[in-house]
Design an enzyme around this catalytic site. Structure first.
Site, short mmCIF file in Angstrom:
data_model
loop_
_atom_site.label_atom_id
_atom_site.label_comp_id
_atom_site.label_asym_id
_atom_site.label_seq_id
_atom_site.Cartn_x
_atom_site.Cartn_y
_atom_site.Cartn_z
N THR A 185 3.83 9.34 17.83
CA THR A 185 3.46 10.44 18.72
C THR A 185 1.94 10.37 18.80
OG1 THR A 185 3.30 12.02 16.90
CG2 THR A 185 5.43 11.91 18.04
N HIS A 186 1.39 10.68 19.95
CA HIS A 186 -0.06 10.52 20.17
C HIS A 186 -0.51 9.08 19.91
CE1 HIS A 186 -0.17 15.00 19.91
NE2 HIS A 186 0.72 14.78 18.94
N LYS A 228 9.47 3.74 58.30
CA LYS A 228 10.08 2.46 57.92
C LYS A 228 9.25 1.64 56.95
CE LYS A 228 12.56 2.78 62.06
NZ LYS A 228 11.81 4.06 62.25
N GLN A 233 8.86 7.04 63.35
CA GLN A 233 8.80 5.58 63.32
C GLN A 233 8.02 5.10 62.10
OE1 GLN A 233 8.68 3.39 67.07
NE2 GLN A 233 6.66 2.65 66.49
N SER A 250 7.42 -0.97 67.23
CA SER A 250 7.83 -1.05 65.82
C SER A 250 8.59 -2.33 65.51
CB SER A 250 8.68 0.17 65.45
OG SER A 250 9.78 0.29 66.34
N LYS A 264 -5.01 -17.83 26.09
CA LYS A 264 -4.37 -16.62 26.61
C LYS A 264 -2.94 -16.82 27.08
CE LYS A 264 -6.55 -13.22 28.02
NZ LYS A 264 -6.55 -11.85 27.57
N TYR A 289 13.61 15.00 67.11
CA TYR A 289 12.97 13.71 66.84
C TYR A 289 11.53 13.71 67.33
CZ TYR A 289 11.62 8.85 66.98
OH TYR A 289 10.94 7.67 66.78
N GLU A 292 2.70 -5.98 33.41
CA GLU A 292 1.47 -5.41 33.99
C GLU A 292 1.64 -5.14 35.48
OE1 GLU A 292 -2.50 -7.15 32.42
OE2 GLU A 292 -1.00 -8.72 32.17
N ASN A 345 -0.75 -14.04 29.05
CA ASN A 345 -0.83 -12.66 29.54
C ASN A 345 0.53 -12.12 29.98
OD1 ASN A 345 -3.63 -12.60 29.15
ND2 ASN A 345 -3.96 -13.61 31.13
N ASN A 400 17.39 7.86 69.34
CA ASN A 400 17.14 8.80 68.24
C ASN A 400 18.28 8.87 67.24
OD1 ASN A 400 14.85 9.23 69.70
ND2 ASN A 400 15.37 11.31 70.39
N SER A 425 -4.70 -17.99 31.39
CA SER A 425 -6.00 -17.68 31.97
C SER A 425 -6.66 -18.98 32.39
CB SER A 425 -6.86 -16.98 30.91
OG SER A 425 -8.23 -17.13 31.24
N1 ARG Z 1 11.45 2.86 67.16
C1 ARG Z 1 11.82 4.22 67.09
C2 ARG Z 1 11.77 4.73 65.65
O1 ARG Z 1 11.65 3.92 64.80
C3 ARG Z 1 13.21 4.41 67.60
C4 ARG Z 1 13.45 5.74 68.18
C5 ARG Z 1 12.60 5.93 69.38
N2 ARG Z 1 12.97 7.08 70.13
C6 ARG Z 1 12.21 7.54 71.13
N3 ARG Z 1 12.64 8.58 71.74
N4 ARG Z 1 11.08 6.99 71.41
O2 ARG Z 1 11.82 5.90 65.37
#
Ligand code: ARG
Length: 465
Positions: free
Chosen positions: A161-162, A331, A328, A29, A289, A323, A296, A291, A116, A283
């Site tokens: 409205t509408h 993120k 992971q 990660s 134009k 966990y 948008e 825009n 964790n 454009s």
């Molecule tokens: N990179 C992991 C995550 O984002 C960190 C935790 C990993 N823990 C494990 N027991 N493999 O969740």
């Protein structure tokens, strides 16, 4: 990003062969969670400080660890750090680097801790900072709306409205409707921050740890209100990320609604407002134009934020305690939502105070579409006619107006009296647009006087933030 020898893996002890190269890349990660380095280091410093105060580390060890971590932070800040896929994530990259720099003491940092609880802590610290930045931007946008609403307190436009002309409203009132949406969003953000602000550090892998840790101390060092109360929940909970994303999806939904109106209003057909050139693009083929790309794009980006919310909810669905590596995957959607909402709020906060209202065009549009028909019906009620009957009378007047191509205010008294003989000269007071808006003079109404009061209330509320 280097592909280091997998023998460096901090968890390599029980393994007899190297990780498959694809699996290494698949499970890593670090390409995206390196964004957490600053908060990861802050969490580690709090942890080391606590370990020293309970006697697990010596003062010297603690100081060596902290100065090592600070040196690493400075190198990452200045781009002098090589992230390694083999070291999987931000946590192990930093820990391995620490050990490389300070030797055996670096290996003691992870005592009584797991990745964790570490990652759960990092995301909370990260998101708390981002929430604070987002709250400022949201407040800036709300402030801009209030300034514009004050300027446009008397500007009359058609209310819809509408998307059909309904009744005249003031532009200031319309802008304050947007303000209210965002004000509820702000409340949700504050709620989310309060629930997020607990420290999971000390939950370790899932069950807690055998060391005499002081979770209150680490919580306090990191500015959390308290430690979390259950270690299993602590390492598996991502509610805060979901709540934040729900907040963000709703803000984006609100911004998309405002965007849609801005796009409509800047069109030649409406021509209610002008956006400064710096918020628009041209454009490559049509020279005329201009825009409204910014609204948008904000409207378009709503989809990804809503999508991220669904991703996070689906990620958590049916996960057994505690966990799981699934987490992971929290993120990228979370980071994307943070980036998107910050950009969109910034765009709006910059753009709103800069837009100009084409008051004359708005006024003319409000005159079309019999926008004061309800005012005439209310007038007849005040003259003693039951509302349903007055509705019928006004309906007939409107039909006549359509046929004659005349607004109600353009008819003569005689013409109006064809439909009801209670109509007198004073009817013209209510048939004007100014009379119509001024008459809706109660809390929440569109009257300029009410817009000014609402502006004053909003200013007071914003000043307290
Ligand atoms: N990179 C992991 C995550 O984002 C960190 C935790 C990993 N823990 C494990 N027991 N493999 O969740």
């Amino acid at each position: 990003m280097s592909q280091d020898d997998s023998s460096v893996k901090p968890w390599g002890g029980r393994f007899s062969e190297a990780t498959d190269a694809f699996v290494e890349r698949f499970t890593a990660s670090v390409t995206f969670d390196q964004r957490l380095y600053h908060h990861d280091i802050n969490g580690s410093i709090a942890h080391a400080t606590m370990l020293a105060s309970v006697g697990v580390l010596t003062e010297d060890e603690k100081n060596t660890i902290i100065s090592g971590l600070e040196a690493i932070r400075a190198d990452i800040d200045s781009g002098n750090f090589t992230w390694s896929i083999a070291l999987e994530d931000v946590h192990m990259n930093i820990e391995a680097e620490l050990t490389k720099r300070i030797g055996i003491t670096g290996k003691k940092l992870h005592t009584g801790r797991s990745r964790n609880d570490q990652v759960a802590t990092d995301i909370r610290l990260y998101l708390r900072d981002e929430i604070d930045a987002i709250a400022l931007e949201l407040t800036r946008l709300q402030g801009g709306l209030v300034v514009l609403a004050e300027r446009e307190a008397e500007t009359i436009m058609p209310g819809f409205t509408h998307l059909q002309t309904a009744q005249p409203v003031t532009f200031g009132h319309h802008l304050l409707a947007w303000y209210e949406m965002l004000d509820r969003d702000y409340g949700r953000l504050v709620d989310c921050r309060a629930r997020l602000n607990q420290s999971p550090l000390g939950a370790a892998a899932l069950a807690g740890t055998t060391y005499p840790i002081n979770r209150e101390q680490t919580a306090e060092l990191m500015g959390f209100a308290a430690p979390t109360r259950n270690s299993l929940d602590s390492v598996s909970d991502r509610d805060f990320a979901i709540e934040f994303n729900a907040f963000a999806a709703l803000v984006m939904t609100h911004l998309s609604r405002a965007s849609e109106e801005l796009v409509l209003w800047t069109s030649a057909q409406f021509n209610f407002i002008d956006l400064p050139d710096r918020f628009c693009t041209g454009s490559s083929i049509m020279p005329q134009k201009k825009n409204p790309d910014v609204p948008e794009l904000v409207r378009g980006k709503t989809g990804r934020v809503t999508g991220n919310l669904i991703s996070l909810l689906t990620l958590m669905k049916s996960q057994p305690l505690a966990y799981n590596k699934d987490n992971q995957e929290d993120k990228e959607p979370l980071f994307d939502t943070v980036d998107t909402i910050k950009d969109c709020l910034r765009a709006f906060a910059d753009m709103i105070p800069a837009l100009t209202a084409n008051k004359a065009v708005m006024y003319e549009a409000a005159k079309r579409g019999f926008s004061t028909a309800t005012d005439l019906a209310d007038y007849l009620v005040r003259k003693g006619i039951p509302f349903r009957d007055s509705h019928e009378v006004v309906g007939k007047s409107v039909a006549y107006g359509i046929q004659q191509q005349k607004d109600l205010s353009e008819m003569s008294l005689e013409e109006l009296r064809q439909f009801s003989d209670v109509i007198a000269e004073d009817v013209f007071d209510v048939l004007t647009l100014e009379g119509s808006v001024a008459a809706r003079d109660h809390i929440g109404g569109t009257a300029p006087a009410q817009v000014r009061k609402a502006v004053a209330r909003a200013k007071d509320a914003l000043a307290l933030r």
